[in-house]
Scaffold this motif. Structure first.
Motif, PDB file in Angstrom:
ATOM      1  N   ILE A 186       0.848  -1.199   0.000  1.00 58.08           N
ATOM      2  CA  ILE A 186       0.000   0.000   0.000  1.00 58.08           C
ATOM      3  C   ILE A 186       0.875   1.238   0.000  1.00 58.08           C
ATOM      4  CG2 ILE A 186      -1.715   1.382   1.219  1.00 58.08           C
ATOM      5  CD1 ILE A 186      -2.990  -1.042   2.247  1.00 58.08           C
ATOM      6  N   HIS A 187       0.568   2.118  -0.951  1.00 56.14           N
ATOM      7  CA  HIS A 187       1.189   3.439  -0.999  1.00 56.14           C
ATOM      8  C   HIS A 187       0.134   4.453  -0.565  1.00 56.14           C
ATOM      9  CE1 HIS A 187       3.118   7.065  -2.285  1.00 56.14           C
ATOM     10  NE2 HIS A 187       2.172   7.303  -3.185  1.00 56.14           N
ATOM     11  N   TRP A 188       0.557   5.435   0.229  1.00 53.90           N
ATOM     12  CA  TRP A 188      -0.358   6.450   0.756  1.00 53.90           C
ATOM     13  C   TRP A 188      -0.138   7.714  -0.050  1.00 53.90           C
ATOM     14  CZ3 TRP A 188      -3.403   3.913   4.054  1.00 53.90           C
ATOM     15  CH2 TRP A 188      -2.909   2.717   4.569  1.00 53.90           C
ATOM     16  N   HIS A 189      -1.010   7.967  -0.974  1.00 52.82           N
ATOM     17  CA  HIS A 189      -0.783   9.001  -1.984  1.00 52.82           C
ATOM     18  C   HIS A 189      -1.009  10.402  -1.425  1.00 52.82           C
ATOM     19  CE1 HIS A 189      -1.162  10.470  -6.327  1.00 52.82           C
ATOM     20  NE2 HIS A 189      -1.453  11.518  -5.586  1.00 52.82           N
ATOM     21  N   GLY A 190       0.059  11.195  -1.479  1.00 51.17           N
ATOM     22  CA  GLY A 190      -0.084  12.621  -1.183  1.00 51.17           C
ATOM     23  C   GLY A 190       0.273  13.018   0.226  1.00 51.17           C
ATOM     24  N   ILE A 191       0.235  12.059   1.156  1.00 54.63           N
ATOM     25  CA  ILE A 191       0.516  12.452   2.535  1.00 54.63           C
ATOM     26  C   ILE A 191       2.005  12.257   2.796  1.00 54.63           C
ATOM     27  CG2 ILE A 191      -0.056  10.196   3.565  1.00 54.63           C
ATOM     28  CD1 ILE A 191      -1.504  12.040   5.764  1.00 54.63           C
ATOM     29  N   ILE A 239       1.718  14.636 -13.132  1.00 50.49           N
ATOM     30  CA  ILE A 239       3.048  14.319 -12.603  1.00 50.49           C
ATOM     31  C   ILE A 239       3.009  14.343 -11.078  1.00 50.49           C
ATOM     32  CG2 ILE A 239       5.472  14.998 -12.551  1.00 50.49           C
ATOM     33  CD1 ILE A 239       4.497  13.960 -15.292  1.00 50.49           C
ATOM     34  N   HIS A 240       3.397  13.225 -10.501  1.00 48.97           N
ATOM     35  CA  HIS A 240       3.258  13.012  -9.053  1.00 48.97           C
ATOM     36  C   HIS A 240       4.616  12.737  -8.410  1.00 48.97           C
ATOM     37  CE1 HIS A 240       1.900  11.475  -5.252  1.00 48.97           C
ATOM     38  NE2 HIS A 240       2.205  10.231  -5.529  1.00 48.97           N
ATOM     39  N   LEU A 241       4.823  13.345  -7.245  1.00 43.33           N
ATOM     40  CA  LEU A 241       6.045  13.093  -6.471  1.00 43.33           C
ATOM     41  C   LEU A 241       5.664  12.516  -5.119  1.00 43.33           C
ATOM     42  CD1 LEU A 241       9.169  13.457  -6.073  1.00 43.33           C
ATOM     43  CD2 LEU A 241       8.644  15.738  -5.151  1.00 43.33           C
ATOM     44  N   HIS A 242       6.380  11.486  -4.709  1.00 39.79           N
ATOM     45  CA  HIS A 242       6.186  10.913  -3.375  1.00 39.79           C
ATOM     46  C   HIS A 242       6.994  11.701  -2.335  1.00 39.79           C
ATOM     47  CE1 HIS A 242       5.124   6.481  -4.638  1.00 39.79           C
ATOM     48  NE2 HIS A 242       4.609   7.347  -5.500  1.00 39.79           N
ATOM     49  N   GLY A 243       6.573  11.602  -1.104  1.00 33.17           N
ATOM     50  CA  GLY A 243       7.418  12.023   0.023  1.00 33.17           C
ATOM     51  C   GLY A 243       7.431  13.497   0.364  1.00 33.17           C
TER      52      GLY A 243
HETATM   53 CU    CU Z   1       2.084   8.821  -4.291  1.00 30.02          CU
END
Ligand code: CU
Ligand code: C2O
Ligand code: CU
Length: 454
Positions: free
Chosen positions: A93-98, A388-392
Motif C-alpha cells: 500500500i502506498h499512501w498518496h499525497g501524505i 506528474i506526481h512526487l512521493h514524500g
Molecule cells: Cu504517491
C-alpha cells in the motif's frame, strides 16, 4: 536498503482476524503515548461487486468494498493500519499525497518488500497533513488498481473547521464490458497515447448516483480521482461552489469557475451552497453527468461560507537560492519492445523506467541535497496529459506557459499538452522517492523515475 520478511498470517490466530467482507474493523494495539491513534485492520481480498445491474464483477476490495473502505485520521495523530494480503499475488500500500517516512511509502524494493499472499504489514505514521488523500498498491498497478484496490484516506483538521457537512466522492471509470466482465486494463496502442480508458464511470462504486444534500447548508465535497487514466473535467452548472483545497492542500477559497480538470490521482475539495429543497444539480465531466446532487429538507439554520482551511506545515521554498533542474517528459516510440520485454513508450530525460527491473531505483534521475531548495522545470514534449506526481514531499506550483497559476502546494500536477510548468520544493524528506505520471499505463511503460534526497 535491506528488508526483513514480514510476519505471516498463520502466527496471527490470537488476533481474531476477521473474514472477508468484514475488513476495515478497527483493532487496538494500545495507545502511543502522547498522541491519539486511529487503528485499522485492512484486508485486501477478492470480492464480487455489482457495477452493471444484474451482473457481477470479480473485483478486488479493501475492507470489503471497492473502491476501498474510507480510512480516517486526524492531523497530528497516528494512523496505524495492519494490512493483510488475502489476494493470491504480492502487493503493497502506498499512501498518496501524505508526507511520511520512506519505510511507510509502500514502494516495493524501495520502501519495503512486497507483502506476499497470507502476509501482513503494519503501516504506521503520524498524519501531520490534513486533507483528502488516498491509498493504492504500488506494484502490478494497472490491474490491481483497475480491479478496485483504491480507497480514500481522509485526515481531519486538528481544530474543527467551519464545515458541518461533508461527503467523499471517489471517482473511478471501470474497465468492464456490458456484462460487468473486466476488459484489458492496459492496451499497448492506448498506453502509447492517452492511456487505456475504462467504460463505466462510477462515484463510490455506483454509476450515476443521486446524492442527497441538506438544503441551505454548505457542504464540503471531497472529490477524489482514483482512476487509472481519466482526467475528469469537473463542472457543476448552476451550482454555487468554491474551491477550498487542491489535492492535499488548502487554497484561498475561490469560485469553481467553468471547469476544473482533475487528473488521475488528484483531489479537489469544494464547498457547495446547497440550493432550495427539491433542486437538482448535475455534477458533470465535461458534458456528461457523473451524479445528481439533490437538495433535501434540512431543519438547520442556513450555513454560510466557512473560513479558509488552515495551511499544512509545508516548508516554503526559497526561489532565490533554489537550484533549477529540468525534466522532459517524452514520447519514445523507438523503444517499443521486442518479444518478452516490457514496452516502453515514455521517457523522462531520455530514460525509461522498467517495472520488471528491481534495480531502477538504484539509479536515481536526480540527487537532491537534504534541505536543499529546488525548482523543477517540467516539460511535456507530447500532446497527452501527464499528471506528474512526487512521493514524500509536497511541491509548490509556480507558473506555466499555458495557464494562469495561483501558486499552491500539491503532490500531483496535471501537465497539459506541450506545457512547461515550474514547481518548487524543499527537499526535507530523506529517501528515494518515486516521481511519475499517474496515468497508470504511462507509469508502467516508462514514465517513472526515482529522486534521491540525502
Ligand atoms: Cu504517491
Ligand atoms: Cu499515487 Cu506513486 O502514486
Ligand atoms: Cu502520462
Amino acid at each position: 536498503m535491506s528488508f526483513t520478511r514480514r510476519q505471516i498470517l498463520g502466527g496471527l490466530v490470537g488476533l481474531g482476524v476477521v473474514g472477508l467482507g468484514a475488513g476495515g474493523a478497527r483493532y487496538w494495539l494500545g495507545r502511543t503515548r502522547g498522541a491519539k491513534t486511529h487503528d485499522y485492520e485492512l484486508i485486501a481480498a477478492p470480492l464480487d461487486v455489482e457495477l452493471v445491474p444484474g451482473h457481477t464483477t470479480p473485483a478486488w476490495a479493501y475492507g470489503g468494498q471497492a473502491p476501498g473502505v474510507e480510512l480516517r485520521s486526524r492531523q497530528g495523530d497516528w494512523l496505524r493500519v495492519r494490512f493483510i494480503n488475502k489476494l493470491d499475488e504480492p502487493t503493497t500500500i502506498h499512501w498518496h499525497g501524505i508526507r511520511l517516512p520512506l519505510e511507510m511509502d509502500g514502494v516495493p524494493y524501495v520502501s519495503q518488500l512486497p507483502v506476499l499472499p497470507g502476509e501482513y504489514f503494519d503501516y504506521r505514521f503520524k498524519t501531520d497533513d490534513a486533507g483528502s488523500f488516498w491509498y493504492h498498491p504500488h506494484l502490478s498497478s494497472a490491474h490491481q488498481l483497475g480491479r478496485g484496490l483504491v480507497g480514500p484516506l481522509i485526515v481531519e483538521e486538528r481544530e474543527p473547521t467551519g464545515f458541518r457537512h461533508e461527503k467523499v466522492l471517489s471517482l473511478k471509470t471501470w474497465h468492464v464490458d456490458e456484462q460487468g466482465a473486466f476488459t484489458a486494463f492496459s492496451v499497448p496502442r492506448e498506453a502509447a497515447r492517452e492511456g487505456t480508458r475504462g467504460r463505466l464511470t462510477t462515484i463510490n462504486g455506483k454509476p450515476l448516483p443521486t446524492l442527497d444534500l441538506p438544503a441551505g447548508q454548505v457542504v464540503r465535497l471531497r472529490i477524489l480521482n482514483l482512476d487509472n487514466t481519466v482526467t475528469y473535467r469537473l463542472n457543476l452548472p448552476g451550482g454555487e461552489a468554491r474551491i477550498y483545497s487542491l489535492d492535499g492542500h488548502p487554497v484561498e477559497p475561490r469560485d469553481l469557475g467553468k471547469e476544473y480538470w482533475l487528473g488521475p490521482g488528484m483531489r479537489i475539495e469544494l464547498a457547495l451552497k446547497v440550493p432550495a429543497e427539491g433542486t437538482e444539480l448535475s455534477l458533470r465531466n465535461g458534458p456528461l453527468r457523473l451524479a445528481t446532487l439533490k437538495s433535501v429538507a434540512s431543519s438547520e439554520a442556513p450555513g454560510d461560507w466557512p473560513a479558509a482551511l488552515p495551511a499544512n506545515p509545508v516548508p516554503e521554498p526559497d526561489l532565490e537560492k533554489a537550484q533549477v533542474l529540468r525534466f522532459n517528459f517524452e514520447w519514445a516510440a523507438t523503444l517499443a519492445s521486442g518479444a518478452g520485454r516490457p514496452s516502453n513508450y515514455w521517457q523522462i530525460n531520455g530514460k525509461a523506467w522498467d517495472i520488471n527491473d528491481k534495480t531502477c531505483a538504484d539509479r536515481p534521475i536526480a540527487k537532491l541535497k537534504k534541505d536543499g531548495h529546488y525548482i523543477f522545470e517540467l516539460r511535456n514534449m507530447a500532446q497527452y496529459l501527464h499528471p506528474i506526481h512526487l512521493h514524500g514531499m509536497a511541491f509548490k506550483v509556480l507558473d506555466s506557459d499555458r495557464k494562469n497559476i495561483i501558486p499552491y502546494f500539491t503532490d500531483t500536477y496535471l501537465l497539459g499538452k506541450n506545457e512547461t510548468a515550474r514547481i518548487a520544493l524543499v527537499a526535507d524528506n530523506p529517501g528515494v522517492w518515486m516521481f511519475h505520471c499517474h496515468v497508470i499505463d504511462h507509469m508502467e511503460t516508462g514514465l517513472m523515475a526515482a529522486i534521491e534526497v540525502a
